[in-house]
Design an enzyme around this catalytic site. Structure first.
Site, PDB file in Angstrom:
ATOM      1  N   HIS A  60     -32.516  22.257 -16.693  1.00 36.97           N
ATOM      2  CA  HIS A  60     -32.055  23.677 -16.765  1.00 36.97           C
ATOM      3  C   HIS A  60     -31.907  24.087 -18.216  1.00 36.97           C
ATOM      4  O   HIS A  60     -30.664  24.226 -18.667  1.00 36.97           O
ATOM      5  CB  HIS A  60     -30.881  23.902 -16.032  1.00 36.97           C
ATOM      6  CG  HIS A  60     -30.956  25.387 -15.509  1.00 36.97           C
ATOM      7  ND1 HIS A  60     -30.366  25.948 -14.309  1.00 36.97           N
ATOM      8  CD2 HIS A  60     -30.837  26.526 -16.341  1.00 36.97           C
ATOM      9  CE1 HIS A  60     -30.289  27.314 -14.361  1.00 36.97           C
ATOM     10  NE2 HIS A  60     -30.721  27.642 -15.695  1.00 36.97           N
ATOM     11  N   ARG A  64     -35.777  29.829 -24.811  1.00 38.03           N
ATOM     12  CA  ARG A  64     -35.805  31.661 -25.283  1.00 38.03           C
ATOM     13  C   ARG A  64     -37.281  31.485 -26.040  1.00 38.03           C
ATOM     14  O   ARG A  64     -37.348  32.829 -26.431  1.00 38.03           O
ATOM     15  CB  ARG A  64     -34.818  31.709 -26.388  1.00 38.03           C
ATOM     16  CG  ARG A  64     -33.447  31.564 -25.739  1.00 38.03           C
ATOM     17  CD  ARG A  64     -33.003  32.572 -24.640  1.00 38.03           C
ATOM     18  NE  ARG A  64     -31.818  32.546 -24.526  1.00 38.03           N
ATOM     19  CZ  ARG A  64     -31.227  32.611 -23.268  1.00 38.03           C
ATOM     20  NH1 ARG A  64     -32.212  32.757 -22.136  1.00 38.03           N
ATOM     21  NH2 ARG A  64     -30.169  32.603 -22.687  1.00 38.03           N
ATOM     22  N   ASN A  94     -37.282  32.599 -18.112  1.00 37.60           N
ATOM     23  CA  ASN A  94     -36.946  33.849 -18.333  1.00 37.60           C
ATOM     24  C   ASN A  94     -36.984  34.257 -19.920  1.00 37.60           C
ATOM     25  O   ASN A  94     -35.975  34.722 -20.370  1.00 37.60           O
ATOM     26  CB  ASN A  94     -35.493  34.112 -17.782  1.00 37.60           C
ATOM     27  CG  ASN A  94     -34.393  33.296 -18.523  1.00 37.60           C
ATOM     28  OD1 ASN A  94     -34.840  32.270 -18.896  1.00 37.60           O
ATOM     29  ND2 ASN A  94     -33.049  33.677 -18.503  1.00 37.60           N
ATOM     30  N   ASP A 151     -35.277  31.973 -12.276  1.00 36.62           N
ATOM     31  CA  ASP A 151     -33.785  32.009 -12.763  1.00 36.62           C
ATOM     32  C   ASP A 151     -33.413  33.011 -13.719  1.00 36.62           C
ATOM     33  O   ASP A 151     -33.941  33.550 -14.783  1.00 36.62           O
ATOM     34  CB  ASP A 151     -33.369  30.585 -13.563  1.00 36.62           C
ATOM     35  CG  ASP A 151     -32.136  30.455 -14.044  1.00 36.62           C
ATOM     36  OD1 ASP A 151     -31.444  30.574 -13.334  1.00 36.62           O
ATOM     37  OD2 ASP A 151     -32.010  30.326 -15.407  1.00 36.62           O
ATOM     38  N   HIS A 178     -32.017  30.477  -8.234  1.00 35.00           N
ATOM     39  CA  HIS A 178     -30.786  31.106  -8.765  1.00 35.00           C
ATOM     40  C   HIS A 178     -30.170  31.933  -7.584  1.00 35.00           C
ATOM     41  O   HIS A 178     -30.595  33.067  -7.321  1.00 35.00           O
ATOM     42  CB  HIS A 178     -31.179  31.882  -9.871  1.00 35.00           C
ATOM     43  CG  HIS A 178     -30.024  32.733 -10.513  1.00 35.00           C
ATOM     44  ND1 HIS A 178     -29.362  32.626 -11.816  1.00 35.00           N
ATOM     45  CD2 HIS A 178     -29.140  33.771  -9.951  1.00 35.00           C
ATOM     46  CE1 HIS A 178     -28.540  33.535 -12.041  1.00 35.00           C
ATOM     47  NE2 HIS A 178     -28.506  34.170 -10.964  1.00 35.00           N
ATOM     48  N   HIS A 231     -27.454  25.686 -10.418  1.00 37.86           N
ATOM     49  CA  HIS A 231     -25.898  26.010 -11.123  1.00 37.86           C
ATOM     50  C   HIS A 231     -24.861  26.392 -10.003  1.00 37.86           C
ATOM     51  O   HIS A 231     -24.596  27.645 -10.065  1.00 37.86           O
ATOM     52  CB  HIS A 231     -25.818  26.977 -12.366  1.00 37.86           C
ATOM     53  CG  HIS A 231     -26.895  28.053 -12.039  1.00 37.86           C
ATOM     54  ND1 HIS A 231     -27.036  28.950 -10.955  1.00 37.86           N
ATOM     55  CD2 HIS A 231     -27.701  28.540 -13.005  1.00 37.86           C
ATOM     56  CE1 HIS A 231     -27.702  29.808 -11.109  1.00 37.86           C
ATOM     57  NE2 HIS A 231     -28.000  29.646 -12.580  1.00 37.86           N
ATOM     58  N   ASP A 304     -27.726  24.268 -18.107  1.00 41.05           N
ATOM     59  CA  ASP A 304     -27.782  25.719 -18.120  1.00 41.05           C
ATOM     60  C   ASP A 304     -27.569  26.384 -19.790  1.00 41.05           C
ATOM     61  O   ASP A 304     -27.030  27.332 -19.945  1.00 41.05           O
ATOM     62  CB  ASP A 304     -26.848  26.501 -17.098  1.00 41.05           C
ATOM     63  CG  ASP A 304     -27.573  27.872 -16.934  1.00 41.05           C
ATOM     64  OD1 ASP A 304     -28.303  28.278 -17.486  1.00 41.05           O
ATOM     65  OD2 ASP A 304     -26.691  28.715 -16.038  1.00 41.05           O
ATOM     66  N   HIS A 308     -27.249  32.657 -26.888  1.00 44.50           N
ATOM     67  CA  HIS A 308     -27.124  33.973 -27.260  1.00 44.50           C
ATOM     68  C   HIS A 308     -26.692  34.061 -28.723  1.00 44.50           C
ATOM     69  O   HIS A 308     -25.999  33.345 -29.077  1.00 44.50           O
ATOM     70  CB  HIS A 308     -26.394  34.873 -26.400  1.00 44.50           C
ATOM     71  CG  HIS A 308     -26.938  34.778 -24.906  1.00 44.50           C
ATOM     72  ND1 HIS A 308     -27.904  35.607 -24.562  1.00 44.50           N
ATOM     73  CD2 HIS A 308     -26.382  34.210 -23.784  1.00 44.50           C
ATOM     74  CE1 HIS A 308     -28.195  35.413 -23.348  1.00 44.50           C
ATOM     75  NE2 HIS A 308     -27.422  34.806 -22.710  1.00 44.50           N
TER      76      HIS A 308
HETATM   77  O1  DOR Z   1     -25.367  32.845 -17.703  1.00 39.46           O
HETATM   78  C1  DOR Z   1     -26.481  32.757 -17.392  1.00 39.46           C
HETATM   79  N1  DOR Z   1     -27.226  33.100 -18.407  1.00 39.46           N
HETATM   80  N2  DOR Z   1     -27.026  32.558 -16.116  1.00 39.46           N
HETATM   81  C2  DOR Z   1     -28.447  32.861 -16.104  1.00 39.46           C
HETATM   82  O2  DOR Z   1     -28.706  32.574 -14.815  1.00 39.46           O
HETATM   83  C3  DOR Z   1     -29.315  33.245 -17.118  1.00 39.46           C
HETATM   84  C4  DOR Z   1     -28.800  32.733 -18.509  1.00 39.46           C
HETATM   85  C5  DOR Z   1     -29.517  33.387 -19.739  1.00 39.46           C
HETATM   86  O3  DOR Z   1     -30.659  33.435 -19.571  1.00 39.46           O
HETATM   87  O4  DOR Z   1     -28.882  33.802 -20.433  1.00 39.46           O
END
Ligand code: DOR
Length: 435
Positions: A60, A64, A94, A151, A178, A231, A304, A308
Site C-alpha cells: 500500500h 503520486r 489514486n 483506495d 478501502h 488499513h 499506507d 503530501h
Molecule cells: O489517509 C489517507 N491518505 N487515506 C487514504 O485512503 C488515501 C491516502 C492518500 O492518498 O493521501
C-alpha cells in the site's frame, strides 16, 4: 555488477532463522552457508548483529505519479522504500489520472523499471475511481496487475463490487477495499469519540468502516472472489475478518503502522500530520489491531505511505488532506511497538512474526513470487539487512521522500535498516541510498 557478500548476520525467512553468510551474483542468491569467503572483487556488506531477511514488500504505497509529482514520484518513493528495507511496493491507483487503464498501468510500470525497488501496480476497480463503471480489469490484469482497488474511497455500490468480484475470480486477482461508507463518513475529519467531541472536530464513526467490511465479507461469500481489506482500524473490523477467516472465506487484511499504536488523542494539538483516513482510533482499537497481527487475522503490515506537500498539510485541520508517510519508518515502528516483552499478546511478537507481516505474507497476497524469500540459492537477490536493536530518532529532514508528513518525527524508534539489496544490487549501504 559486483558479487556481494552479506556477512556475519542471522538469516531469517519463512523457513526459520540461522547464522549464515549470503553470497549474491548476477541478480541471484548463489550461496547461503555458515561461513563464506569473499570472492575477489566482491562487495562485502557487514551484517554483524543484523537480521538478513527477504526484502520487505509494501502492499500500500502512494507514489503520486502521474499527476502529483510535487508530493512524490516513482523514483523518490522507491528510494524511500529501499531505505526502509523494501524491495517491492504496490503503487496505489489514486493518481491523476487514476491508474484505471492499460495505458496508465504501462506508464507507471515503465517508470518503475528504473526505480531502486520493484514497482508493482494496483489498478482501479472503477473508471476514474468514481464508483460507477467497472474499469477494464482484464486489460490491466494482462499487464500483470494482481490487485485492484479504488483506495482513497470505498466502492459504495454493492452491485458494482459484486460484479468486480465475479470478474476477479477467473482473472485470479484480488480486490482490495478501502472500507468506508461515504454517507456515514461524510463531513468527518477524525475518529468519532471523546476526542472529536472535546476538540469540536466532526468525527467518522467506526461503523463507517465496519458496515463495508461486513458487506464485503458477504460479497466474498456470495461470489467466491478474493477480498483484501486495506488499513483496518477498528476492533469490530478485526473481529469480523477473524470470523470470516474461521469460516474459510477468501479474505485477507492489512493494518497500517499508525493504527497499531497512535490514537485519536494525538489530534489534540490539531497537528495535521495526525490526520489520516481511516482516522486514528481509540487505544482499545489500536490494541485490537495489534492483537489481530499477533493472531494472524491481519496478514500484513502495510505502510499506507501517503505523501503530501508541506503546503497542503499546513491547511486548517478540516481542510488538510489525510495521510502520513511511512516507508522509512514502518519496520522500526512495528518492531518498536510489537516486540516488547510482557504479557500483552499484541505487544509480544517475535521479530520473525513482524517480518512475516512485512515480507512473505504481503508478497503472497500480491502474487509477487520473486519476492518474500526464501533466502536460498537460486532465488532472486532481494534482501533487507537490519539491526533490530539499533535506536534512532526520526528526522523528516533526512527523508528520501519528497514529503515530510511523518507522524514519528522526533520520536525514538528501535530497529534500523542497514543495507538493502534489490535484484543483486546494493541500493542501500550503511543506511545510505546508493542512487
Ligand atoms: O489517509 C489517507 N491518505 N487515506 C487514504 O485512503 C488515501 C491516502 C492518500 O492518498 O493521501
Amino acid at each position: 555488477m559486483h558479487e556481494i557478500l552479506v556477512g556475519g548476520g542471522t538469516v531469517l525467512d519463512a523457513t526459520g532463522a540461522r547464522r549464515a553468510d549470503v553470497l549474491v551474483g548476477e541478480g541471484r542468491i548463489t550461496a547461503v552457508a555458515e561461513s563464506i569467503e569473499a570472492p575477489a572483487g566482491a562487495l562485502v556488506l557487514d551484517a554483524g548483529g543484523c537480521l538478513v531477511t527477504p526484502g520487505l514488500v509494501d502492499l500500500h504505497t502512494h507514489l503520486r505519479e502521474p499527476g502529483r509529482e510535487e508530493a512524490e514520484t516513482v523514483e523518490t518513493g522507491a528510494r524511500a522504500a529501499a531505505l526502509g528495507g523494501y524491495t517491492a511496493v504496490v503503487a496505489m491507483p489514486n493518481t491523476d489520472p487514476a491508474i484505471d487503464s492499460a495505458a496508465v498501468v504501462r506508464q507507471v510500470l515503465d517508470l518503475g523499471a528504473k526505480a531502486v525497488c520493484q514497482v508493482s501496480v494496483a489498478g482501479a476497480i472503477s473508471v476514474g475511481r468514481a464508483g460507477e463503471l467497472l474499469a477494464p480489469l482484464a486489460e490491466m490484469a494482462a499487464l500483470g496487475v494482481r490487485i485492484f482497488t479504488d483506495d482513497g474511497a470505498g466502492v459504495q455500490d454493492g452491485r458494482l463490487m459484486r460484479r468486480a468480484l465475479e470478474y476477479a475470480g477467473p482473472l485470479g486477482v484480488v480486490l482490495a477495499q478501502h472500507c468506508e461508507d461515504a454517507s456515514l463518513a461524510a463531513g468527518g475529519h477524525m475518529n468519532e469519540g471523546e476526542w472529536s467531541s472535546r476538540l469540536g472536530i466532526p468525527g467518522v464513526p467506526a461503523e463507517a468502516e465496519e458496515v463495508m467490511v461486513m458487506r464485503d465479507i458477504a460479497l466474498a461469500r456470495l461470489t467466491g472472489g478474493r477480498v483484501h481489506f486495506l488499513h483496518l482500524s477498528t476492533a469490530g473490523s478485526v473481529a469480523m475478518v477473524g470470523a470470516a477467516k474461521a469460516q474459510g472465506l477468501a479474505v485477507t487484511a492489512e493494518a497500517a503502522p499508525h493504527h497499531l499504536c497512535l490514537t485519536d488523542a494525538e489530534v489534540s494539538g490539531y497537528d495535521t500530520r495526525f490526520k489520516v483516513n481511516p482516522p486514528l482510533r481509540s487505544a482499545a482499537d489500536a490494541a485490537a489491531v495489534r492483537r489481530g497481527v499477533a493472531s494472524g487475522v491481519i496478514d500484513a503490515i502495510a505502510t499506507d505511505h501517503a505523501p503530501h506537500t508541506q503546503e497542503a498539510k499546513e491547511a486548517p485541520f478540516d481542510q488538510a488532506p489525510p495521510g502520513m508517510t511511512g516507508l522509512e519508518t514502518t519496520l522500526a515502528v512495528a518492531l518498536t511497538e510489537l516486540c516488547q516483552a510482557g504479557d500483552d499478546p499484541g505487544r509480544n511478537l517475535k521479530p520473525a512474526e513482524v517480518v512475516a507481516a512485512l515480507s512473505w505474507q504481503p508478497a503472497a497476497i500480491a502474487g509477487l513470487s520473486d519476492q518474500g524469500g526464501p533466502v536460498a540459492p537460486g532465488r532472486p537477490a532481494h534482501l533487507c539487512v537490519f539491526d533490530p536493536g539499533q535506536s534512532w530518532v526520526v528526522d523528516p529532514a533526512r527523508t528520501a521522500s519528497r514529503s515530510r508528513n511523518n507522524p514519528w518525527a522526533g520520536r525514538s524508534l528501535t530497529g534500523r535498516v542497514r543495507h538493502t539489496v534489490y535484484g543483486g544490487e546494493a541500493v542501500v549501504i550503511d543506511g545510505e541510498a546508493q542512487r
